[in-house]
Design a protein around this motif. Structure first.
Motif, short mmCIF file in Angstrom:
data_model
loop_
_atom_site.label_atom_id
_atom_site.label_comp_id
_atom_site.label_asym_id
_atom_site.label_seq_id
_atom_site.Cartn_x
_atom_site.Cartn_y
_atom_site.Cartn_z
N TYR A 7 0.84 -1.21 0.00
CA TYR A 7 0.00 0.00 0.00
C TYR A 7 0.87 1.25 0.00
O TYR A 7 0.48 2.29 -0.56
CB TYR A 7 -0.94 -0.02 1.21
CG TYR A 7 -1.78 -1.27 1.29
CD1 TYR A 7 -2.56 -1.68 0.21
CD2 TYR A 7 -1.77 -2.07 2.43
CE1 TYR A 7 -3.33 -2.84 0.28
CE2 TYR A 7 -2.54 -3.23 2.52
CZ TYR A 7 -3.31 -3.60 1.43
OH TYR A 7 -4.06 -4.75 1.50
N LEU A 14 1.69 1.78 -3.60
CA LEU A 14 0.55 2.38 -4.28
C LEU A 14 0.46 3.87 -3.99
O LEU A 14 0.27 4.70 -4.91
CB LEU A 14 -0.74 1.68 -3.85
CG LEU A 14 -2.06 2.30 -4.36
CD1 LEU A 14 -2.13 2.20 -5.88
CD2 LEU A 14 -3.26 1.62 -3.70
N LEU A 54 0.71 7.03 -6.69
CA LEU A 54 -0.37 8.02 -6.79
C LEU A 54 0.14 9.43 -6.46
O LEU A 54 -0.27 10.41 -7.09
CB LEU A 54 -1.53 7.64 -5.87
CG LEU A 54 -2.31 6.39 -6.23
CD1 LEU A 54 -3.33 6.05 -5.15
CD2 LEU A 54 -3.01 6.56 -7.58
N VAL A 58 -6.79 7.60 0.22
CA VAL A 58 -6.34 6.25 -0.15
C VAL A 58 -6.55 5.29 1.02
O VAL A 58 -7.01 4.15 0.84
CB VAL A 58 -4.85 6.28 -0.58
CG1 VAL A 58 -4.29 4.86 -0.72
CG2 VAL A 58 -4.69 7.05 -1.88
#
Length: 416
Positions: free
Chosen positions: A216, A219, A223, A335
């Motif tokens: 995560y 990720l 982003l 997120v």
């Protein structure tokens, strides 16, 4: 270096460090105080959302035109032009113009921050100092960097962030003189910060992080890199494609309309946005996702770069420091909420807010180590040091793969 020259250089660095830190603290305190007053008035009387931006930008134009010799503030590009030339110096007026215009921009709703105003004003302190002794001229870049490093230290309570910023963004190299002058300047600045008892900007409680969150983190880093490119491209689009609008009046009107419209729908975009970050830092682990919240987060993340670009395009003073932190905090929480709600990831939202701030800043200015120590200084907590390092590197290289320039590196290439 002869002893007498070294002594003068040390004294000069002490004075630069003190004056730059004093300027940075004064600008920060004044901005915090008056931004709170004006933003509260705008929330109580929505008409001010449409009055403040156009009034503030008009006052800035008037001051620039009649008081500061029609010299436009070109942001950090001015520092690059000065350090890249033996003859071009920052005029003394830049101290007052960036201090005053940076303050006015933010308190009247300009969606940017005082960081670049502080950088140029404190760089000017270093530039003025190097003109006072003949032998100082060969250390022009080092003394300018000393002023900037001290200013960043004062703003963010982090001498390490100040040192890394001037190395990663301005100097790009370390000499013995650079080391001596900048270390002295940031130590003096940090001493002043300690004396005035400056508290960390964000009151955050971070307890731990888990290895299972690494996918995560990746990720979030990707982003953040994408979002930073969006911010950079927005700023450059307004700068390059709308530059044919020569009339300052039209620029002020267009920028004010965009800014006021954004503030009307999303008041969180007012000024630096630190007040909004503090609000969501209050209890982020208890926030529950909803349709309205999703729309709010998406709107804020998409509109902040546009509001920032409109502010700068229409004559406001500022840069991408505060917008990057703002976008990163909201992106990180967004997120985290999505992952927890739809993937049952069981990650810690407050951690992702801190990581998001560091990641977007790292990618926006292409300076990961500045972002790492700056965020740790802002929160006064190093628990997340390893994850912050991880996401900062991922976000920076993601951004560079998509678009090679930051706002700063683009400005530097233009300056050359």
């Amino acid at each position: 270096m002869p002893l007498i020259k070294l002594q003068k250089l040390i004294i000069g660095s002490v004075l630069i460090g003190f004056l730059s830190a004093f300027l940075g603290i004064a600008l920060k305190k004044l901005t915090e105080h008056y931004e709170e007053i004006f933003s509260n008035q705008a929330s109580l009387h929505p008409i001010f959302i449409f009055v403040f931006p156009i009034f503030g930008l008009s006052v800035i134009y008037f001051l620039r035109h009649y008081l500061f010799n029609k010299k436009e503030n070109k942001g950090i590009n001015e520092v690059f032009e000065s350090t890249g030339s033996r003859t071009k110096n920052l005029p003394k007026s830049k101290i007052a113009s960036h201090f005053i215009n940076g303050l006015l921009t933010v308190i009247f709703g300009g969606s940017t921050g005082i960081e670049v105003s502080t950088v140029v004003a404190t760089a000017t302190i270093g530039s003025v100092a190097q003109r006072k002794q003949n032998f100082f001229k060969e250390y022009k870049t080092e003394l300018i960097c000393a002023g900037v490093a001290a200013g960043i230290t004062a703003l963010f309570n982090s001498p390490t962030a100040g040192l890394f910023f001037v190395y990663e963004v301005i100097s790009k190299k370390i000499t013995r003189t650079f080391f001596i002058t900048n270390i002295i300047a940031v130590l003096v600045a940090f001493g002043l910060v300690y004396l005035v008892d400056e508290k960390p900007l964000f009151d955050v409680t971070i307890t731990t992080w888990h290895l299972r969150a690494i996918p995560y983190f990746i990720l979030l880093g990707i982003l953040a890199g994408i979002n930073s490119v969006y911010l950079t491209r927005c700023v450059l689009f307004f700068k390059n494609n709308l530059s044919q609008i020569k009339s300052h009046y039209y620029r002020i009107i267009i920028g004010s309309v965009i800014l006021s419209s954004s503030l009307f729908f999303f008041p969180q975009l007012y000024g630096e946005g630190y007040h909004a970050i503090k609000m969501i830092f209050t209890n982020p682990n208890e926030v529950k996702i909803s349709t309205n919240l999703l729309y709010t987060f998406i709107g804020i993340i998409l509109l902040k770069p546009i509001a920032t670009s409109a502010t700068l395009f229409s004559g406001g003073d500022g840069g991408v420091f505060a917008p990057s932190l703002f976008i990163g905090a909201f992106l990180g929480l967004f997120v985290a909420l999505l992952l927890n709600t739809y993937l049952k990831a069981d990650i810690i939202p407050v951690n992702f807010m801190v990581l998001g701030m560091a990641a977007v800043l790292s990618a926006s200015i292409h300076a990961p180590f500045t972002a790492i120590f700056l965020i740790c200084g802002l929160t006064n907590d190093y628990t997340l040091f390893i994850p912050i390092l991880f996401v900062c590197l991922i976000s920076k290289y993601t951004a560079k793969m998509i678009y090679p320039h930051s706002v700063y590196s683009y400005a530097a290439s233009v300056a050359k």
